[in-house]
Scaffold this active site. Structure first.
Site, short mmCIF file in Angstrom:
data_model
loop_
_atom_site.label_atom_id
_atom_site.label_comp_id
_atom_site.label_asym_id
_atom_site.label_seq_id
_atom_site.Cartn_x
_atom_site.Cartn_y
_atom_site.Cartn_z
N LYS A 95 12.94 5.78 5.42
CA LYS A 95 13.34 4.48 5.98
C LYS A 95 14.83 4.27 5.75
CE LYS A 95 8.79 2.39 5.11
NZ LYS A 95 8.16 1.87 6.31
N GLU A 117 1.26 -6.11 2.38
CA GLU A 117 0.75 -5.78 3.72
C GLU A 117 -0.23 -6.85 4.14
OE1 GLU A 117 0.14 -1.37 4.56
OE2 GLU A 117 -0.51 -1.58 2.48
N LYS A 126 1.30 12.99 1.58
CA LYS A 126 0.75 12.30 0.43
C LYS A 126 -0.72 11.96 0.70
CE LYS A 126 0.78 7.82 -0.14
NZ LYS A 126 -0.10 7.08 0.75
N LYS A 146 -3.02 -5.32 -0.14
CA LYS A 146 -3.43 -5.42 1.27
C LYS A 146 -4.00 -6.80 1.51
CE LYS A 146 -4.16 -0.54 2.24
NZ LYS A 146 -3.01 -0.27 3.10
N HIS A 168 5.30 5.48 -3.16
CA HIS A 168 6.31 4.60 -2.56
C HIS A 168 6.98 3.69 -3.58
CE1 HIS A 168 4.38 6.15 0.91
NE2 HIS A 168 3.47 5.20 1.08
N ASP A 215 -2.48 4.95 -3.93
CA ASP A 215 -2.02 4.94 -2.54
C ASP A 215 -0.57 4.47 -2.42
OD1 ASP A 215 -2.47 5.15 0.31
OD2 ASP A 215 -2.53 2.96 0.37
N ARG A 226 -10.29 21.41 14.37
CA ARG A 226 -11.60 22.01 14.64
C ARG A 226 -12.14 21.57 16.01
NH1 ARG A 226 -12.19 21.48 8.89
NH2 ARG A 226 -12.93 19.35 8.95
N HIS A 272 6.92 8.89 3.14
CA HIS A 272 7.65 8.38 4.32
C HIS A 272 8.58 7.22 3.98
CE1 HIS A 272 4.43 5.35 4.61
NE2 HIS A 272 5.23 4.66 5.37
C1 BG6 Z 1 0.78 4.66 3.43
C2 BG6 Z 1 -0.45 4.13 2.77
O1 BG6 Z 1 1.37 5.67 2.65
O2 BG6 Z 1 1.72 3.58 3.56
C3 BG6 Z 1 -1.04 2.98 3.57
O3 BG6 Z 1 -1.40 5.18 2.68
C4 BG6 Z 1 -0.02 1.92 3.81
O4 BG6 Z 1 -2.17 2.44 2.91
C5 BG6 Z 1 1.27 2.52 4.38
O5 BG6 Z 1 -0.55 0.98 4.72
C6 BG6 Z 1 2.37 1.49 4.46
O6 BG6 Z 1 3.45 2.04 5.13
P1 BG6 Z 1 4.51 1.13 5.89
O7 BG6 Z 1 5.56 2.08 6.33
O8 BG6 Z 1 3.77 0.46 7.01
O9 BG6 Z 1 5.00 0.13 4.88
#
Ligand code: BG6
Length: 510
Positions: A202, A236, A168, A360, A260, A255, A61, A198
């Site tokens: 990897k 993380e 996602k 986190k 994942h 999340d 936008r 994603h």
């Molecule tokens: C994302 C989450 O899908 O994956 C994030 O929404 C997270 O909250 C991230 O930080 C972690 O990805 P990676 O590849 O850094 O482990």
């Protein structure tokens, strides 16, 4: 363990060029586009994996000029660790393929404008009207964009083929995921839909299958007879950063676990697929998710622990608590940590607990899968100085410091009979040098080639939500959690230690 045998067998060599197409990114002014998508496309361009005739069209936008949009992308590329080899000369060539169209996904008229843009550009460049649509907007906008694609007959206006990536989170529960799938199926057939996770892009995640099925020694012991339990960790050190608005609606369970973690679990526990092919692999991973023993609403407190970070120190820096992050309500009860005990009800795994843990603001960033084997009987060593033997553990280090190690017992040299523990360590970097494609690069490339092996299938997403929904329901029925309950820079709430401790086990510290 650091040499690479060059006779290596090649599966799915990635060398073909992606077909000429328009990559149309909705949400082009957002973080994901700048931080992940453009570096990925730039890398593919730099490696010669794109046809000369291709167009990357940002859609948002915001009122950027095309030059303004390019400048923003350039700044982000130059200063981004996902960009492999930024050079001004390459950028200049790459930038010629970038366009910007100001459009609002909520406005059907703008889709007509977009289709006209594609047609005109295709004619100008002499390229086919193939479109690769990428939804990188906030998830709340997905439905409206897809409905507008349908309403305006966008894919019908375009003469070439079309595919779509949906980022996602895919829905926020089973009901919304089913609805999103229904809407998608009004415009696209299943083979045109790419649901991205994603983690599947990897290298080390893909290696789980090679490790298990490409080596004769692991598969025979990969079952309940030899394995005591498995721990899957995604830790993380980062906090929620500037994503509070999204995260408040998601929490760690939606999340990280729904996608994942369950993908990692599925790859660790799956049966061998009949071929390294999209449907065969996804058939097996989906079967695992469907075999997970449901955690009923009233069992949540026995099988799940949650937490939220308070202020603390991470990597020597003072950081604030979750409730003080931007766009987070001061009395938020959103979980930033969750640990679960999961059982897979099939012949291979019945009775073996899988402990999943993510959070986190933990002390470090580490993703790993640790396989704990059953302990050897001690009887043999009863009359020696050895009164304790650690069980063997095999750790698949997904990131960082990608590799695999195995811990086993060895006699400590000397007159007495003592057992020490040693590691056999394999490092990707030492054996193969720098990493290959980044996760987004690999997935975007597969999307362009039309290979959906590393994307989630509709029934897989449904199965994941079927497992997650009773947990979120169960939380609603419990007394509100006492948050925050762990300090930033620690390994999570005390309750999580008790949770695994009562099974006579402890969390592995990476
Ligand atoms: C994302 C989450 O899908 O994956 C994030 O929404 C997270 O909250 C991230 O930080 C972690 O990805 P990676 O590849 O850094 O482990």
């Amino acid at each position: 363990m650091d040499s690479l045998n060059q006779d290596d067998c090649v599966v799915n060599e990635v060398s073909a060029k992606a077909e000429s197409a328009f990559l149309i990114i909705f949400g082009a002014s957002g973080n994901l586009t700048a931080r992940k998508l453009f570096p990925a496309v730039y890398n593919l361009f730099d490696a010669g994996r794109l046809e000369d005739k291709f167009c990357i069209t940002g859609v948002a936008r915001s009122s950027f000029t095309c030059e303004g949009f390019k400048e923003r992308i350039r700044e982000n590329l130059a200063d981004n660790q996902e960009t492999r080899n930024f050079q001004e000369s390459t950028w200049e060539k790459f930038a010629r393929h970038i366009n910007y169209v100001q459009a609002d996904g909520r406005n059907p008229g703008d889709f007509v404008k977009l289709a006209e843009f594609v047609k005109k550009k295709a004619e100008e460049l002499g390229m086919p009207e193939n479109v690769l649509l990428y939804l990188a907007t906030p998830p709340t906008e997905y439905e409206e964009i897809i409905l507008n694609l349908e309403k305006t007959g966008f894919t019908g206006m375009i003469k070439g083929w079309s595919r779509i990536v949906v980022e996602k989170p895919f829905g926020r529960d089973l009901k919304s995921a089913e609805k999103l799938n229904r809407i998608l199926s009004g415009v696209f057939s299943e083979d045109q839909v790419y649901r991205i996770d994603h983690y599947l892009g990897k290298e080390t995640v893909q290696n789980i299958m090679v490790f298990r099925f490409g080596n004769g020694i692991f598969e025979p012991v990969w079952n309940r007879r030899y394995i005591d339990h498995i721990q899957i960790l995604i830790a993380e050190s980062a906090g929620v950063e500037n994503r509070g608005k999204y995260y408040e609606q998601a929490g760690a369970l939606r999340d990280m676990v729904q996608n994942h973690m369950l993908q990692l679990l599925a790859l660790t526990a799956m049966e061998p697929p009949v071929a390294f092919e999209s449907e065969a692999i996804r058939d097996e991973t989906v079967k695992v998710v469907k075999s997970i023993k449901p955690i009923q609403c009233n069992q949540v407190s026995d099988y799940v622990v949650s937490g939220q970070y308070d202020s603390g120190m991470v990597n020597g820096k003072e950081v604030s608590g979750y409730r003080n992050e931007a766009f987070v309500t001061p009395d938020s009860n959103t979980e930033t940590y969750t640990a679960l005990k999961v059982f897979i009800d099939n012949w291979r795994w019945a009775g073996v607990p899988f402990y999943l843990r993510t959070g986190k603001r933990l002390p470090s960033r580490a993703t790993e899968i640790a396989i704990y084997f059953k302990q050897a009987p001690l009887l043999l060593f009863r009359k020696t100085d050895c009164n304790r033997i650690e069980s063997n553990v095999l750790v698949l280090r997904i990131q960082p410091d990608e590799g695999i190690f195995m811990r086993f017992g060895a006699k400590v040299p000397g007159p007495s009979f003592r057992i020490g523990h040693v590691d056999m360590d394999f490092s990707y970097k030492k054996s193969f040098g720098e990493a290959g494609l980044t996760a987004y690069e690999r997935l975007l490339y597969d999307f362009m080639l039309g290979d959906s092996s590393l994307f989630a299938r509709r029934d897989g997403i449904d199965a994941m939500w079927k497992f997650i929904d009773p947990i979120t329901e169960g939380w609603k029925n419990c007394a509100p959690p006492v948050f925050p309950n762990y300090k930033a820079g620690t390994w999570g709430p005390e309750a999580a230690e008790e949770f695994i401790g009562k099974d006579g086990r402890s969390w592995r510290i990476p």
